[in-house]
Design an enzyme around this catalytic site. Structure first.
Site: not given
Length: 289
Positions: A72, A175, A186, A191
């Site tokens: 990707d 963070d 995605t 995440s």
């Protein structure tokens, strides 16, 4: 009939350009005009292994399609060049997940359908990202996946203020934050706990990263919004901006990162009539089994 297809192998993924060589042989067999170019500007030119390597920028003129050989990341790298010239991209996955890729390297025979016109083109929303410092634009970039504003190499909480043109959206401490397109939903955004969004949708996904709050939600916003992420004016902790996983840009205290919907789209070639649910099941959920 195609005037020219550009084969763009990532030499770090396609060892000795073997996959590109096979793909070229298939296209030559069906008399589909094609050339081979290395997609990374300034990279050391690999041996041709029987292939003539052409300069990419020179060959873009008159090209009908780019075929990416890699993961990707290779598609992300090519997406900006392709979008500016309105050239669709077909991805051949040589990486691990390859969520944006259309074919695996075992499916090269399906390239024959290209010259028969048996394919569709899917448009993906992109993001314009810029940094304003004291009212002046000092950085700009185009993104297919996301803009990441995160702490630098010091492991300490940073504070960010997030606005739209309608007013303050949220203040976060943690963070950092990911502002993603539907395609990027995605990737890093997922995440960070963000939702999965159908990639042909048109919206923004704003996902805090490791926020120090039980109320740190992800937000799905209209594509007409202008999203501004402001660093603390009195802060002292390092903050960086990274676009589509690229080189980090250091932000100063008080800088503002603006994200809007771009007038450019990435166009991905589809040879298979797979629904988003099928792709999600095969690429994402299947990898967890």
């Amino acid at each position: 009939m195609f005037k020219k297809i550009i084969l763009c192998p990532n030499p770090y993924r396609d060892t000795e350009l073997k996959v590109a060589k096979t793909a070229k042989a298939i296209l030559d067999e069906v008399r589909c005009p094609n050339v081979v170019c290395i997609p990374f500007r300034g990279s050391e030119e690999p041996e041709g292994y029987g292939l003539e390597i052409h300069p990419l920028q020179q060959e873009l003129r008159g090209a009908d399609m780019l075929i990416s050989f890699g993961g990707d990341g290779t598609i992300l790298h090519l997406s900006k060049t392709a979008a500016h010239r309105d050239i669709p991209v077909l991805g051949i996955n040589l990486g691990s997940l390859g969520f944006m890729a259309e074919l695996e390297q075992t499916e090269l025979h399906k390239l024959r359908a290209l010259c028969e016109g048996k394919y569709d083109v899917e448009s993906r929303m992109m993001l314009d990202v810029c940094v304003r410092r004291e009212g002046r634009v000092i950085y700009s970039s185009l993104a297919l996946n996301e803009a990441l504003i995160a702490r630098g190499n010091v492991s300490r909480v940073i504070r960010l203020h997030i606005f739209t043109e309608s007013g303050k959206l949220v203040d976060i401490a943690g963070d950092g934050v990911v502002v993603a397109s539907p395609t990027g939903s995605t990737a890093y955004s997922l995440s960070a706990g963000g939702p999965v969004v159908e990639p042909t949708a048109r919206n923004f996904v704003v996902s805090p990263i490791c926020a120090h709050s039980v109320h740190a939600n992800s937000y799905v916003l209209s594509p007409e919004r202008t999203i501004t992420v402001q660093t603390e004016a009195t802060g002292y902790k390092p903050v960086v901006l990274s676009v589509d996983g690229g080189k980090a840009f250091s932000l100063r205290h008080g800088d503002a990162v603006e994200i809007t919907r771009s007038r450019y789209d990435t166009k991905l070639v589809r040879l298979e009539n797979r629904s988003f649910c099928e792709v999600l099941q095969r690429k994402m959920l299947g990898s967890l089994e």
